[in-house]
Design a protein around this motif. Structure first.
Motif, PDB file in Angstrom:
ATOM      1  N   ILE A   1       0.932   4.386  15.460  1.00 54.36           N
ATOM      2  CA  ILE A   1       0.676   5.654  15.096  1.00 54.36           C
ATOM      3  C   ILE A   1      -0.488   5.555  14.350  1.00 54.36           C
ATOM      4  O   ILE A   1      -1.187   6.921  14.112  1.00 54.36           O
ATOM      5  CB  ILE A   1       2.082   5.875  15.251  1.00 54.36           C
ATOM      6  CG1 ILE A   1       2.981   5.685  16.017  1.00 54.36           C
ATOM      7  CG2 ILE A   1       2.257   7.836  14.304  1.00 54.36           C
ATOM      8  CD1 ILE A   1       2.836   6.020  17.472  1.00 54.36           C
ATOM      9  N   GLY A   2      -0.318   5.127  12.957  1.00 53.39           N
ATOM     10  CA  GLY A   2      -1.466   6.006  11.572  1.00 53.39           C
ATOM     11  C   GLY A   2      -1.963   5.355  11.774  1.00 53.39           C
ATOM     12  O   GLY A   2      -3.774   6.281  11.689  1.00 53.39           O
TER      13      GLY A   2
ATOM     14  N   GLU B   1      10.660  10.838   1.812  1.00 55.85           N
ATOM     15  CA  GLU B   1       9.174  11.271   1.299  1.00 55.85           C
ATOM     16  C   GLU B   1       8.734   9.760   1.728  1.00 55.85           C
ATOM     17  O   GLU B   1       8.760   9.222   1.374  1.00 55.85           O
ATOM     18  CB  GLU B   1       9.428  11.169   0.507  1.00 55.85           C
ATOM     19  CG  GLU B   1      10.134  12.382  -0.553  1.00 55.85           C
ATOM     20  CD  GLU B   1      10.554  12.520  -2.006  1.00 55.85           C
ATOM     21  OE1 GLU B   1      10.195  12.988  -3.045  1.00 55.85           O
ATOM     22  OE2 GLU B   1      10.929  11.273  -2.537  1.00 55.85           O
ATOM     23  N   ALA B   2       7.545  10.135   2.213  1.00 47.35           N
ATOM     24  CA  ALA B   2       6.023   9.119   2.191  1.00 47.35           C
ATOM     25  C   ALA B   2       5.629   8.621   1.537  1.00 47.35           C
ATOM     26  O   ALA B   2       5.019   9.413   0.572  1.00 47.35           O
ATOM     27  CB  ALA B   2       5.736   9.165   3.652  1.00 47.35           C
TER      28      ALA B   2
ATOM     29  N   HIS C   1      -0.027   6.096   8.328  1.00 48.34           N
ATOM     30  CA  HIS C   1       0.843   5.146   8.493  1.00 48.34           C
ATOM     31  C   HIS C   1       2.256   5.461   7.943  1.00 48.34           C
ATOM     32  O   HIS C   1       3.413   4.769   8.541  1.00 48.34           O
ATOM     33  CB  HIS C   1       0.392   3.481   7.791  1.00 48.34           C
ATOM     34  CG  HIS C   1       1.427   2.236   7.645  1.00 48.34           C
ATOM     35  ND1 HIS C   1       1.446   1.375   8.880  1.00 48.34           N
ATOM     36  CD2 HIS C   1       2.509   2.352   6.817  1.00 48.34           C
ATOM     37  CE1 HIS C   1       2.690   0.401   8.375  1.00 48.34           C
ATOM     38  NE2 HIS C   1       2.938   1.291   7.566  1.00 48.34           N
ATOM     39  N   GLU C   2       2.250   6.081   6.626  1.00 43.57           N
ATOM     40  CA  GLU C   2       4.174   6.356   6.074  1.00 43.57           C
ATOM     41  C   GLU C   2       4.063   7.214   6.759  1.00 43.57           C
ATOM     42  O   GLU C   2       5.617   7.642   6.644  1.00 43.57           O
ATOM     43  CB  GLU C   2       3.966   6.512   4.945  1.00 43.57           C
ATOM     44  CG  GLU C   2       3.055   4.842   3.453  1.00 43.57           C
ATOM     45  CD  GLU C   2       3.891   4.117   3.465  1.00 43.57           C
ATOM     46  OE1 GLU C   2       5.146   3.753   4.074  1.00 43.57           O
ATOM     47  OE2 GLU C   2       3.257   2.196   3.666  1.00 43.57           O
ATOM     48  N   GLN C   3       3.648   8.462   6.795  1.00 45.03           N
ATOM     49  CA  GLN C   3       4.147   9.873   7.938  1.00 45.03           C
ATOM     50  C   GLN C   3       4.616   8.959   8.807  1.00 45.03           C
ATOM     51  O   GLN C   3       5.652   9.937   9.758  1.00 45.03           O
ATOM     52  CB  GLN C   3       2.445  10.655   7.866  1.00 45.03           C
ATOM     53  CG  GLN C   3       3.128  10.724   6.539  1.00 45.03           C
ATOM     54  CD  GLN C   3       1.468  11.887   6.940  1.00 45.03           C
ATOM     55  OE1 GLN C   3       0.584  11.565   7.592  1.00 45.03           O
ATOM     56  NE2 GLN C   3       1.740  13.283   6.015  1.00 45.03           N
ATOM     57  N   ALA C   4       3.930   7.928   9.465  1.00 44.34           N
ATOM     58  CA  ALA C   4       4.186   7.141  11.345  1.00 44.34           C
ATOM     59  C   ALA C   4       5.534   7.216  10.634  1.00 44.34           C
ATOM     60  O   ALA C   4       6.766   6.973  11.770  1.00 44.34           O
ATOM     61  CB  ALA C   4       3.585   6.329  11.301  1.00 44.34           C
ATOM     62  N   HIS C   5       6.589   6.353   9.859  1.00 47.75           N
ATOM     63  CA  HIS C   5       7.506   5.667   9.184  1.00 47.75           C
ATOM     64  C   HIS C   5       8.418   6.849   9.125  1.00 47.75           C
ATOM     65  O   HIS C   5       9.288   6.881   9.535  1.00 47.75           O
ATOM     66  CB  HIS C   5       7.236   5.055   7.942  1.00 47.75           C
ATOM     67  CG  HIS C   5       6.813   3.544   8.089  1.00 47.75           C
ATOM     68  ND1 HIS C   5       7.440   2.813   9.282  1.00 47.75           N
ATOM     69  CD2 HIS C   5       5.895   3.201   7.087  1.00 47.75           C
ATOM     70  CE1 HIS C   5       7.309   1.256   8.159  1.00 47.75           C
ATOM     71  NE2 HIS C   5       5.899   1.108   7.664  1.00 47.75           N
TER      72      HIS C   5
ATOM     73  N   GLY D   1       0.748  -1.066  -0.076  1.00 53.48           N
ATOM     74  CA  GLY D   1      -0.326   0.168   0.176  1.00 53.48           C
ATOM     75  C   GLY D   1       0.604   1.117   0.010  1.00 53.48           C
ATOM     76  O   GLY D   1       0.312   2.605  -0.018  1.00 53.48           O
ATOM     77  N   GLY D   2       2.503   0.648   0.158  1.00 55.75           N
ATOM     78  CA  GLY D   2       3.234   2.157   0.018  1.00 55.75           C
ATOM     79  C   GLY D   2       4.203   2.210   1.011  1.00 55.75           C
ATOM     80  O   GLY D   2       4.775   1.173   1.029  1.00 55.75           O
ATOM     81  N   TYR D   3       5.090   2.899   0.874  1.00 54.81           N
ATOM     82  CA  TYR D   3       6.448   2.707   1.586  1.00 54.81           C
ATOM     83  C   TYR D   3       7.581   3.789   1.784  1.00 54.81           C
ATOM     84  O   TYR D   3       6.586   5.157   1.234  1.00 54.81           O
ATOM     85  CB  TYR D   3       7.872   1.896   0.763  1.00 54.81           C
ATOM     86  CG  TYR D   3       7.909   2.419  -0.937  1.00 54.81           C
ATOM     87  CD1 TYR D   3       9.519   3.029  -0.234  1.00 54.81           C
ATOM     88  CD2 TYR D   3       7.200   2.614  -1.815  1.00 54.81           C
ATOM     89  CE1 TYR D   3       9.702   3.914  -2.022  1.00 54.81           C
ATOM     90  CE2 TYR D   3       7.646   3.311  -2.913  1.00 54.81           C
ATOM     91  CZ  TYR D   3       9.279   4.160  -2.823  1.00 54.81           C
ATOM     92  OH  TYR D   3       9.710   4.856  -3.781  1.00 54.81           O
ATOM     93  N   LEU D   4       8.041   3.755   2.905  1.00 53.89           N
ATOM     94  CA  LEU D   4       9.570   5.303   2.934  1.00 53.89           C
ATOM     95  C   LEU D   4      10.228   5.312   1.828  1.00 53.89           C
ATOM     96  O   LEU D   4      10.759   4.021   2.950  1.00 53.89           O
ATOM     97  CB  LEU D   4       9.380   5.617   4.514  1.00 53.89           C
ATOM     98  CG  LEU D   4       9.548   6.717   4.825  1.00 53.89           C
ATOM     99  CD1 LEU D   4       9.682   8.168   4.844  1.00 53.89           C
ATOM    100  CD2 LEU D   4      10.788   7.109   6.359  1.00 53.89           C
TER     101      LEU D   4
END
Length: 355
Positions: free
Chosen positions: A249-250, A214-215, A232-236, A205-208
């Motif tokens: 966190i997400g 960059e998220a 979630h990606e911003q939490a990473h 669904g995404g990655y850092l």
């Protein structure tokens, strides 16, 4: 660069690995001096530099890197047979540099203190506690679902564009930061991945991007999950590298958002993990609990399931196995299975709190 210098850089991978292994045994030092010391300034700097650019710089970086690897193999691939030592020296120069940059820019967060320790909550729960929390979560999810649809059989559709969702995520982090100051999120740097279709076939669904911070979000997989996946990606991005902690966190960032669609996304996103745990522990209870949910929520789940089924392919398990190996190599002993551990964080966080 001289051969001597290349040799030194290539062999530096050995002390680097040893140093990381030593640091991994001292998570309290990582937490204090890296995750809550050096890293927040580095992350904010990267977000300032790259956040305003409308496309993914990290994806461009990966594209160029792939082209350079192919070029190297074409021009110097024969060295493997005729100049084996020189070939591996060239390879390990790159590996050594990437290993150093990865851990300096983000990777050391894998070895920080577990979040349950910093929050002073338990990391385990009973089956009864799971049942009780899931009932509370279903009641809340049903309530929010009905307040949106006014019909318990209708599936919820997120009415915002992807770019608007990215902008709206900040609201939840700002509210959450009153309780957890280290989750202050500014400036933003979250984008749709250029390779969203590729990510879909890989099942992600995404990655850092650890090199540009960059998220990245999979823009093809747009569903009720999108707000929470973005968080979630911003939490990473904020230094929570473990998948279970980023999920937690997400969820908190989405559920603390003032927007009702974000709240709905958070509730049924986390509910899915609870239901999975119940199914593994007590299949009969799982069937009983399912009957408590609004039919519209179940339609949301089915919609997402059908989406991912359309992209199933023989290569996906290989990608998941590779990622699983990567997680285990970076201090996540349960690999991908650690995703379900978010339930423990949720159950214990809400022991004495309202949902």
């Amino acid at each position: 660069m001289t051969k001597r210098m290349k040799t030194i850089i290539a062999f530096s991978i050995i002390p680097q690995v040893i140093l990381v292994k030593i640091l991994a045994k001292h998570p309290e030092l990582i937490e204090k001096y890296y995750s809550n010391g050096f890293y927040p300034y580095l992350s904010k700097g990267f977000r300032l530099v790259f956040g305003w650019i409308p496309f993914s710089v990290g994806d461009i970086f990966y594209t160029i890197a792939t082209i350079l690897i192919i070029r190297f193999l074409i021009l110097k691939g024969r060295m493997f047979f005729y100049q084996t030592r020189n070939f591996f020296r060239e390879v390990f120069v790159v590996i050594s540099v990437l290993y150093f940059v990865f851990h300096l820019f983000w990777g050391l967060n894998y070895y920080r203190l577990p979040i349950y320790q910093s929050l002073n909550i338990d990391n385990d729960y009973t089956t009864e506690e799971l049942f009780e929390f899931t009932d509370r979560l279903i009641a809340k999810a049903n309530e929010v679902h009905y307040s949106i649809t006014k019909n318990d059989t209708v599936m919820v559709s997120i009415p915002y564009s992807k770019r608007k969702i990215y902008k709206m995520t900040v609201n939840g982090f700002n509210k959450l930061s009153a309780e957890m100051p280290n989750l202050t999120y500014a400036p933003t740097s979250i984008k749709s991945s250029i390779y969203s279709t590729v990510l879909t076939y890989m099942g992600y669904g995404g990655y850092l991007n650890p090199f540009t911070n960059e998220a990245q979000v999979n823009s093809v997989a747009f569903s009720y999950k999108y707000p929470t996946v973005s968080c979630h990606e911003q939490a990473h991005q904020l230094g929570y590298s473990a998948e279970n902690e980023a999920n937690f966190i997400g969820y908190l960032a989405a559920v603390n958002n003032e927007d009702i669609y974000f709240k709905y996304s958070a509730y049924i996103y986390s509910l899915r993990y609870c239901l999975g745990e119940i199914r593994s522990r007590d299949p009969e209870k799982f069937r009983e609990v399912n009957k408590k949910m609004n039919p519209g929520i179940i339609k949301n789940y089915i919609n997402v399931s059908n989406f991912w089924k359309r992209y199933e392919n023989k290569a996906e398990p290989a990608f998941k196995t590779s990622f699983n190996t990567f997680l285990k190599a970076n201090n996540q002993k349960d690999g991908i299975k650690s995703y379900s551990y978010v339930v423990a964080l949720l159950v214990n966080y809400y022991k004495n709190k309202e949902l």
